[in-house]
Design an enzyme around this catalytic site. Structure first.
Site, PDB file in Angstrom:
ATOM      1  N   CYS A 143     -11.951  -8.175  22.711  1.00 43.98           N
ATOM      2  CA  CYS A 143     -11.293  -7.491  21.592  1.00 43.98           C
ATOM      3  C   CYS A 143     -10.051  -6.738  22.063  1.00 43.98           C
ATOM      4  O   CYS A 143      -9.410  -6.058  21.264  1.00 43.98           O
ATOM      5  CB  CYS A 143     -12.266  -6.542  20.897  1.00 43.98           C
ATOM      6  SG  CYS A 143     -12.900  -5.221  21.959  1.00 43.98           S
ATOM      7  N   GLN A 177     -19.669  -7.553  13.986  1.00 48.52           N
ATOM      8  CA  GLN A 177     -18.241  -7.737  13.721  1.00 48.52           C
ATOM      9  C   GLN A 177     -17.940  -7.445  12.253  1.00 48.52           C
ATOM     10  O   GLN A 177     -18.731  -7.758  11.367  1.00 48.52           O
ATOM     11  CB  GLN A 177     -17.815  -9.159  14.066  1.00 48.52           C
ATOM     12  CG  GLN A 177     -17.911  -9.503  15.543  1.00 48.52           C
ATOM     13  CD  GLN A 177     -16.746  -8.949  16.348  1.00 48.52           C
ATOM     14  OE1 GLN A 177     -15.944  -8.168  15.851  1.00 48.52           O
ATOM     15  NE2 GLN A 177     -16.655  -9.346  17.604  1.00 48.52           N
ATOM     16  N   CYS A 191       0.842  -1.198   0.000  1.00 52.41           N
ATOM     17  CA  CYS A 191       0.000   0.000   0.000  1.00 52.41           C
ATOM     18  C   CYS A 191       0.875   1.245   0.000  1.00 52.41           C
ATOM     19  O   CYS A 191       1.760   1.386   0.857  1.00 52.41           O
ATOM     20  CB  CYS A 191      -0.905   0.010   1.231  1.00 52.41           C
ATOM     21  SG  CYS A 191      -1.891   1.521   1.396  1.00 52.41           S
ATOM     22  N   GLU A 239     -28.253  -5.773  26.576  1.00 53.77           N
ATOM     23  CA  GLU A 239     -27.561  -4.759  25.769  1.00 53.77           C
ATOM     24  C   GLU A 239     -28.083  -3.378  26.158  1.00 53.77           C
ATOM     25  O   GLU A 239     -29.267  -3.213  26.466  1.00 53.77           O
ATOM     26  CB  GLU A 239     -27.799  -5.017  24.280  1.00 53.77           C
ATOM     27  CG  GLU A 239     -27.303  -3.958  23.334  1.00 53.77           C
ATOM     28  CD  GLU A 239     -25.806  -3.715  23.444  1.00 53.77           C
ATOM     29  OE1 GLU A 239     -25.421  -2.552  23.632  1.00 53.77           O
ATOM     30  OE2 GLU A 239     -25.041  -4.696  23.347  1.00 53.77           O
ATOM     31  N   CYS A 241      -3.248   0.375   9.203  1.00 56.64           N
ATOM     32  CA  CYS A 241      -2.580  -0.929   9.251  1.00 56.64           C
ATOM     33  C   CYS A 241      -1.254  -0.830  10.001  1.00 56.64           C
ATOM     34  O   CYS A 241      -0.611   0.217   9.996  1.00 56.64           O
ATOM     35  CB  CYS A 241      -2.302  -1.450   7.835  1.00 56.64           C
ATOM     36  SG  CYS A 241      -3.781  -1.846   6.883  1.00 56.64           S
ATOM     37  N   TYR A 245     -23.829  -7.883  26.879  1.00 51.99           N
ATOM     38  CA  TYR A 245     -23.338  -7.113  25.731  1.00 51.99           C
ATOM     39  C   TYR A 245     -23.718  -7.827  24.426  1.00 51.99           C
ATOM     40  O   TYR A 245     -22.895  -8.043  23.551  1.00 51.99           O
ATOM     41  CB  TYR A 245     -21.826  -6.900  25.800  1.00 51.99           C
ATOM     42  CG  TYR A 245     -21.336  -6.368  27.128  1.00 51.99           C
ATOM     43  CD1 TYR A 245     -21.297  -4.998  27.385  1.00 51.99           C
ATOM     44  CD2 TYR A 245     -20.920  -7.234  28.129  1.00 51.99           C
ATOM     45  CE1 TYR A 245     -20.863  -4.511  28.605  1.00 51.99           C
ATOM     46  CE2 TYR A 245     -20.477  -6.744  29.353  1.00 51.99           C
ATOM     47  CZ  TYR A 245     -20.460  -5.397  29.575  1.00 51.99           C
ATOM     48  OH  TYR A 245     -20.026  -4.914  30.790  1.00 51.99           O
ATOM     49  N   ASP A 271     -19.113 -10.348  25.882  1.00 50.68           N
ATOM     50  CA  ASP A 271     -18.374  -9.815  24.725  1.00 50.68           C
ATOM     51  C   ASP A 271     -18.387  -8.297  24.848  1.00 50.68           C
ATOM     52  O   ASP A 271     -19.083  -7.597  24.108  1.00 50.68           O
ATOM     53  CB  ASP A 271     -19.038 -10.276  23.426  1.00 50.68           C
ATOM     54  CG  ASP A 271     -18.254  -9.853  22.191  1.00 50.68           C
ATOM     55  OD1 ASP A 271     -17.120  -9.341  22.345  1.00 50.68           O
ATOM     56  OD2 ASP A 271     -18.768 -10.026  21.070  1.00 50.68           O
ATOM     57  N   CYS A 323      -0.487   6.289   6.901  1.00 53.10           N
ATOM     58  CA  CYS A 323      -1.826   5.964   7.403  1.00 53.10           C
ATOM     59  C   CYS A 323      -1.734   5.162   8.700  1.00 53.10           C
ATOM     60  O   CYS A 323      -0.853   4.330   8.866  1.00 53.10           O
ATOM     61  CB  CYS A 323      -2.590   5.177   6.348  1.00 53.10           C
ATOM     62  SG  CYS A 323      -4.224   4.616   6.893  1.00 53.10           S
TER      63      CYS A 323
END
Length: 475
Positions: A404, A278, A73, A328, A82, A307, A377, A79
Site C-alpha cells: 500500500c 480493504q 466537492c 497475523e 482527496c 500479515y 501484505d 479537506c
C-alpha cells in the site's frame, strides 16, 4: 539565485510528487505546486523555501492542461481527504503509475515498468469504512496537513448512509451536550465516529470515547435505529490514552451485533471493529485476483500468508493451493480468520497463527515448513529487515508482495534483491480513487544460481561481439 518566499515565478509543471502535488523546477530547485496538473504553464507564488525544495501555489494559470477539471466537492481545497479532484481520472491513473515506477527505480534500484494499472469503475461512494475525527469544530475530516477538523455534512468517497449516521451522532451530541475530545488537553469524551458498511448497505457503528461510560447511550442507540433501518450494531471502544491511535483495546456492544458480514472473491467474511479489511470491495477483488495469478498456483502448493488479517488473501489463495498458513499479530483478527475459514469450508486447508510476523516466520522455518509461495501484505511501514531475511532463508521459489506504499515497497525490493530475489513483474490497482494512495502487486522469483552459471558458461563458449555480450540474459 535563491528563490524568495512571497515572490512569483513562471513555472512549467513537469510531473507529480507522491502526494499528487505538481512538480516544477525553478532556477535549479524542485518546487512542489499545489493543485497543478502535469504539462501546465503557470505563474506560481512561493510559500516556503526549504534546503532542497520549495512549495508554492498557482497565482496565474497561463496554459491549463486538457486534463484539468472543476472539483465537484466544495470542501476540496481545505479537506485533506482527496488529492486528485482537480484532474480527470485518466490523468490520476497516469500520476499513480508514475509514482510506483519512480519508487521502484529510485528506492528499489529497479528498471521495472508497471505493466498495468487497474482503475475503478466507480470513483464515488466506494469506501466501506470511515473514521470521522470529532472535535469542537464538528465531525468531519482533517484539514490538509493539520489536525483541525472540518465539519463536512457529506463526503463523495462515502456512501450516503454514513452521512446519515454522522448527522444523527452530531444531533445527539448537541442535544445532550456530550463533550467532544480535545486533542491538545486530552479532555472531552467522544474522539472518533467509526462506521463500517457492506455491499448490502448494512452499517456497524462504533463510538471511540475517552472514558469508561457513555452518557445517554440508549438515546443514541434509539436515534440511530430510527434513522438507519440497515443498522446492525452499535459498539463502544474505550481509548483513554493520549495518542494518535484511533481505536482502543476495550469494546462494549451497546446494541445488536459487534460484527458485519461482507462477501469477497466468493467468500463470506465476518468483520469486527478492529479487523483489517480493504476499503474498496470491488477493487480488492481485482487486487487479489492479480495476487493469485502472480502466485502461479496449481493446487499442490504450500502458501504462507504473512500479515493475513482476517484471512481474506489466505482464503482466496486456499481455493487454488494445497494448504495456506496465515500469520497475523492481532488476536481478534486471527479468531475472525479461523471462523471465516470454517464458515467457507476451508478450515482443513488453512492454519492461522497469532504473533509477530518476524517471530512466526522464524518459527515456521524451524518447523521445517518449505513454502512454495510466500505472500506479504504489510502495513504502510513495509517489512522489517528480519522478516525479509527470514523469507529469504525459507527460500520460496516465489514471493508475492502486495503493497500500500510504493516507497517502502521499493526499499524492501532492494533488500530482497541483495538476498537473491529478482523482481519480475509489477502491476498497480487503484483502490483509493481521488486520493494519493495506490496498491501495487509485485512478483519476485528466487534466482536459480546453478541455471544462471550454466547459461554464462555457454555464452563464454560463443564467439560474441562486444555489443552482443552486453545484451541482458534472461534467467
Amino acid at each position: 539565485m535563491a528563490l524568495q518566499e512571497g515572490k512569483i515565478y513562471p513555472a512549467h509543471i513537469e510531473s507529480y510528487a507522491s502526494d499528487g502535488t505538481g512538480v516544477a523546477r525553478i532556477d535549479g530547485m524542485v518546487v512542489f505546486v499545489h493543485g497543478a496538473v502535469r504539462g501546465e504553464e503557470a505563474d506560481v507564488c512561493i510559500e516556503h523555501v526549504g534546503h532542497n525544495a520549495a512549495w508554492a501555489h498557482i497565482a496565474t494559470l497561463r496554459a491549463p492542461s486538457p486534463a484539468r477539471i472543476e472539483p465537484d466537492c466544495p470542501h476540496y481545497r481545505q479537506c485533506g481527504g482527496c488529492q486528485f479532484r482537480h484532474m480527470t481520472y485518466e490523468e490520476e491513473l497516469c500520476a499513480k503509475r508514475q509514482r510506483v515506477e519512480d519508487a521502484l527505480h529510485r528506492l528499489g534500484g529497479l528498471d521495472l515498468p508497471v505493466s498495468a494499472i487497474y482503475g475503478a469503475e466507480n470513483t464515488q461512494g466506494y469506501r466501506n469504512k470511515v473514521q470521522f475525527p470529532v472535535s469542537g469544530d464538528g465531525i468531519g475530516y482533517y484539514r490538509s496537513r493539520t489536525h483541525q477538523v472540518i465539519d463536512i455534512p457529506h463526503c463523495h468517497l462515502q456512501p450516503q448512509v454514513d452521512s446519515l449516521c454522522r448527522q444523527v451522532v452530531a444531533d445527539w451530541m448537541n442535544q445532550y451536550r456530550i463533550p467532544p475530545y480535545q486533542e491538545k488537553t486530552g479532555k472531552g469524551l467522544v474522539r472518533h465516529l467509526y462506521l463500517r458498511t457492506n455491499q448490502a448497505g448494512e452499517v456497524l457503528c462504533c463510538l471511540i470515547i475517552n472514558g469508561k461510560k457513555l452518557p445517554h447511550a440508549q438515546e443514541l442507540v434509539e436515534a440511530l435505529k430510527a434513522a438507519v433501518p440497515t443498522l446492525v450494531g452499535v459498539v463502544l471502544s474505550v481509548n483513554t490514552r493520549k495518542t494518535n491511535v484511533i481505536l482502543g483495546t476495550e469494546y462494549h456492544t451497546l446494541w445488536g451485533q459487534d460484527w458485519l458480514e461482507e462477501t469477497l472473491c466468493g467468500h463470506t467474511f465476518r468483520l469486527s471493529v478492529p479487523s483489517f479489511f480493504q476499503i474498496n470491495q470491488p477493487q480488492t477483488q481485482v487486487l487479489y485476483s492479480r495476487a493469485v495469478e502472480f502466485a502461479g498456483l496449481t493446487g499442490t502448493e504450500t502458501v504462507v500468508d504473512l500479515y493475513c488479517g482476517i484471512g481474506t488473501i489466505s482464503l482466496t489463495m486456499a481455493e487454488h493451493a494445497a494448504n495456506v498458513i496465515g500469520v497475523e499479530v492481532v488476536p481478534q483478527a486471527i479468531e475472525d480468520a479461523k471462523e471465516n475459514a470454517r464458515r467457507n469450508g476451508l478450515a482443513d486447508k488453512t492454519r492461522f497463527l497469532c504473533g509477530d510476523a518476524s517471530q512466526l516466520a522464524l518459527q515456521l522455518e524451524q518447523e521445517g515448513i518449505t513454502p512454495d509461495v510466500i505472500v506479504v501484505d504489510p502495513p504502510r511501514k513495509g517489512l522489517a529487515p528480519d522478516v525479509v531475511d527470514t523469507i529469504a532463508r525459507m527460500a520460496p521459489p516465489r514471493v508475492v508482495y502486495v503493497s500500500c506504499d510504493p516507497a517502502t515497497l521499493g526499499r524492501d525490493l532492494k533488500r530482497f534483491a541483495a538476498l537473491g530475489y529478482v523482481s519480475q513483474r509489477a502491476e498497480a490497482v487503484d483502490l483509493f480513487p481521488r486520493t494519493a494512495h495506490v496498491e501495487t502487486v509485485v512478483l519476485l522469483s528466487k534466482l536459480k544460481v546453478d541455471h544462471h552459471i550454466e547459461i554464462e558458461l555457454k555464452m563464454d563458449e560463443l564467439d560474441l561481439t562486444a555489443a552482443e555480450s552486453k545484451q541482458p540474459t534472461m534467467i
